[in-house]
Design a protein around this motif. Structure first.
Motif, PDB file in Angstrom:
ATOM      1  N   LEU A   2       0.776  -0.974   0.120  1.00 44.85           N
ATOM      2  CA  LEU A   2      -0.093  -0.095   0.041  1.00 44.85           C
ATOM      3  C   LEU A   2       0.883   1.097   0.016  1.00 44.85           C
ATOM      4  O   LEU A   2       1.924   1.191   0.695  1.00 44.85           O
ATOM      5  N   LYS A   3       0.360   2.239  -0.727  1.00 44.00           N
ATOM      6  CA  LYS A   3       1.140   3.504  -0.722  1.00 44.00           C
ATOM      7  C   LYS A   3       0.315   4.629  -0.171  1.00 44.00           C
ATOM      8  O   LYS A   3      -0.833   4.377   0.004  1.00 44.00           O
ATOM      9  N   LYS A   4       0.962   5.654   0.408  1.00 47.84           N
ATOM     10  CA  LYS A   4       0.190   6.593   1.329  1.00 47.84           C
ATOM     11  C   LYS A   4      -0.642   7.575   0.080  1.00 47.84           C
ATOM     12  O   LYS A   4      -0.056   7.883  -1.148  1.00 47.84           O
ATOM     13  N   CYS A   5      -1.812   7.916   0.259  1.00 47.15           N
ATOM     14  CA  CYS A   5      -2.496   8.696  -0.514  1.00 47.15           C
ATOM     15  C   CYS A   5      -2.729  10.000  -0.046  1.00 47.15           C
ATOM     16  O   CYS A   5      -3.334  10.085   1.056  1.00 47.15           O
ATOM     17  N   LEU A   6      -2.507  10.872  -0.740  1.00 43.49           N
ATOM     18  CA  LEU A   6      -2.898  12.428  -0.462  1.00 43.49           C
ATOM     19  C   LEU A   6      -4.296  12.655  -0.813  1.00 43.49           C
ATOM     20  O   LEU A   6      -4.486  12.559  -2.114  1.00 43.49           O
ATOM     21  N   ILE A   7      -5.028  13.379  -0.065  1.00 42.71           N
ATOM     22  CA  ILE A   7      -6.346  13.460  -0.465  1.00 42.71           C
ATOM     23  C   ILE A   7      -6.247  14.910  -1.315  1.00 42.71           C
ATOM     24  O   ILE A   7      -5.935  16.124  -0.690  1.00 42.71           O
ATOM     25  N   ASP A   8      -6.823  15.117  -2.511  1.00 47.90           N
ATOM     26  CA  ASP A   8      -7.123  16.321  -3.419  1.00 47.90           C
ATOM     27  C   ASP A   8      -8.421  16.568  -3.255  1.00 47.90           C
ATOM     28  O   ASP A   8      -9.375  15.947  -3.940  1.00 47.90           O
ATOM     29  N   PRO A   9      -8.726  17.657  -2.736  1.00 41.47           N
ATOM     30  CA  PRO A   9     -10.208  18.323  -2.394  1.00 41.47           C
ATOM     31  C   PRO A   9     -11.086  18.589  -3.611  1.00 41.47           C
ATOM     32  O   PRO A   9     -12.071  18.284  -3.773  1.00 41.47           O
ATOM     33  N   SER A  10     -10.209  18.631  -4.936  1.00 40.29           N
ATOM     34  CA  SER A  10     -10.630  19.018  -5.898  1.00 40.29           C
ATOM     35  C   SER A  10     -11.266  17.847  -6.762  1.00 40.29           C
ATOM     36  O   SER A  10     -12.271  17.927  -7.462  1.00 40.29           O
ATOM     37  N   LEU A  11     -10.805  16.472  -6.477  1.00 50.32           N
ATOM     38  CA  LEU A  11     -11.414  15.160  -6.768  1.00 50.32           C
ATOM     39  C   LEU A  11     -12.572  14.942  -6.271  1.00 50.32           C
ATOM     40  O   LEU A  11     -13.273  13.697  -6.412  1.00 50.32           O
ATOM     41  N   ILE A  12     -12.990  15.550  -4.967  1.00 53.15           N
ATOM     42  CA  ILE A  12     -14.153  14.934  -4.379  1.00 53.15           C
ATOM     43  C   ILE A  12     -15.735  15.269  -5.118  1.00 53.15           C
ATOM     44  O   ILE A  12     -15.742  16.405  -5.525  1.00 53.15           O
ATOM     45  N   VAL A  13     -16.513  14.460  -5.369  1.00 57.73           N
ATOM     46  CA  VAL A  13     -17.717  14.382  -6.425  1.00 57.73           C
ATOM     47  C   VAL A  13     -18.625  14.600  -5.126  1.00 57.73           C
ATOM     48  O   VAL A  13     -18.912  13.887  -4.192  1.00 57.73           O
ATOM     49  N   SER A  14     -19.536  15.694  -5.250  1.00 58.05           N
ATOM     50  CA  SER A  14     -20.685  15.839  -4.330  1.00 58.05           C
ATOM     51  C   SER A  14     -21.816  15.107  -4.707  1.00 58.05           C
ATOM     52  O   SER A  14     -22.019  14.653  -5.767  1.00 58.05           O
ATOM     53  N   THR A  15     -22.298  14.632  -3.567  1.00 58.41           N
ATOM     54  CA  THR A  15     -23.549  13.538  -3.812  1.00 58.41           C
ATOM     55  C   THR A  15     -24.735  14.220  -3.901  1.00 58.41           C
ATOM     56  O   THR A  15     -25.831  13.522  -4.291  1.00 58.41           O
ATOM     57  N   GLU A  16     -24.979  15.458  -3.754  1.00 56.89           N
ATOM     58  CA  GLU A  16     -25.942  16.198  -3.855  1.00 56.89           C
ATOM     59  C   GLU A  16     -26.688  16.282  -5.336  1.00 56.89           C
ATOM     60  O   GLU A  16     -27.813  16.216  -5.450  1.00 56.89           O
ATOM     61  N   ASN A  17     -25.583  16.662  -6.387  1.00 55.76           N
ATOM     62  CA  ASN A  17     -26.205  16.762  -7.631  1.00 55.76           C
ATOM     63  C   ASN A  17     -26.233  15.263  -8.349  1.00 55.76           C
ATOM     64  O   ASN A  17     -27.281  15.446  -9.175  1.00 55.76           O
ATOM     65  N   ILE A  18     -25.871  14.358  -7.704  1.00 50.46           N
ATOM     66  CA  ILE A  18     -26.302  13.026  -8.192  1.00 50.46           C
ATOM     67  C   ILE A  18     -27.564  12.338  -7.716  1.00 50.46           C
ATOM     68  O   ILE A  18     -28.276  11.653  -8.257  1.00 50.46           O
ATOM     69  N   GLY A  19     -27.889  12.753  -6.543  1.00 49.51           N
ATOM     70  CA  GLY A  19     -29.087  12.420  -5.702  1.00 49.51           C
ATOM     71  C   GLY A  19     -28.895  11.045  -5.154  1.00 49.51           C
ATOM     72  O   GLY A  19     -29.774  10.129  -4.971  1.00 49.51           O
ATOM     73  N   ILE A  20     -27.993  10.552  -4.697  1.00 46.11           N
ATOM     74  CA  ILE A  20     -27.744   9.452  -4.027  1.00 46.11           C
ATOM     75  C   ILE A  20     -28.372   9.261  -2.533  1.00 46.11           C
ATOM     76  O   ILE A  20     -28.240  10.540  -2.023  1.00 46.11           O
ATOM     77  N   LYS A  21     -29.206   8.330  -2.350  1.00 40.73           N
ATOM     78  CA  LYS A  21     -30.114   8.412  -1.057  1.00 40.73           C
ATOM     79  C   LYS A  21     -28.895   7.796   0.139  1.00 40.73           C
ATOM     80  O   LYS A  21     -27.968   7.440  -0.019  1.00 40.73           O
ATOM     81  N   ASP A  22     -29.602   7.743   1.202  1.00 34.98           N
ATOM     82  CA  ASP A  22     -29.053   7.529   2.447  1.00 34.98           C
ATOM     83  C   ASP A  22     -28.608   5.774   2.275  1.00 34.98           C
ATOM     84  O   ASP A  22     -27.330   5.279   2.826  1.00 34.98           O
TER      85      ASP A  22
END
Length: 90
Positions: A2-22
């Motif tokens: 496993l390699k360390k993964c740095l989180i890039d905030p620009s790659l996060i997709v909002s679930t609001e516009n897709i309409g994913i339920k709980d």
């Protein structure tokens, strides 16, 4: 390994516009009917419609029974909804 993964905030997709339920499901919404065909069997004919759903590419469109589509979306099958290219759209 496993390699360390740095989180890039620009790659996060909002679930609001897709309409994913709980429960991590979403409602399939019909975008367009791309094509239709009639399969001839020995004793009957079965009509199918190629349906493009929201959040899908054209290559992922599915063939659905036309009777089911007419029951769920009757407004798409009125004669005034047909465009010049033979596709039905919303």
């Amino acid at each position: 390994m496993l390699k360390k993964c740095l989180i890039d905030p620009s790659l996060i997709v909002s679930t609001e516009n897709i309409g994913i339920k709980d429960n991590l499901s979403y409602e399939k919404l019909l975008v367009q009917i791309l094509d239709r065909q009639v399969h001839k069997l020995r004793t009957k004919e079965v009509a199918s419609a190629k349906v493009l759903w929201r959040n899908q590419y054209v290559e992922e469109a599915t063939w659905e029974a036309e009777e089911d589509m007419k029951r769920r979306h009757p407004h798409l099958f009125r004669s005034e909804q047909i465009s010049n290219h033979g596709t039905y759209s919303l």
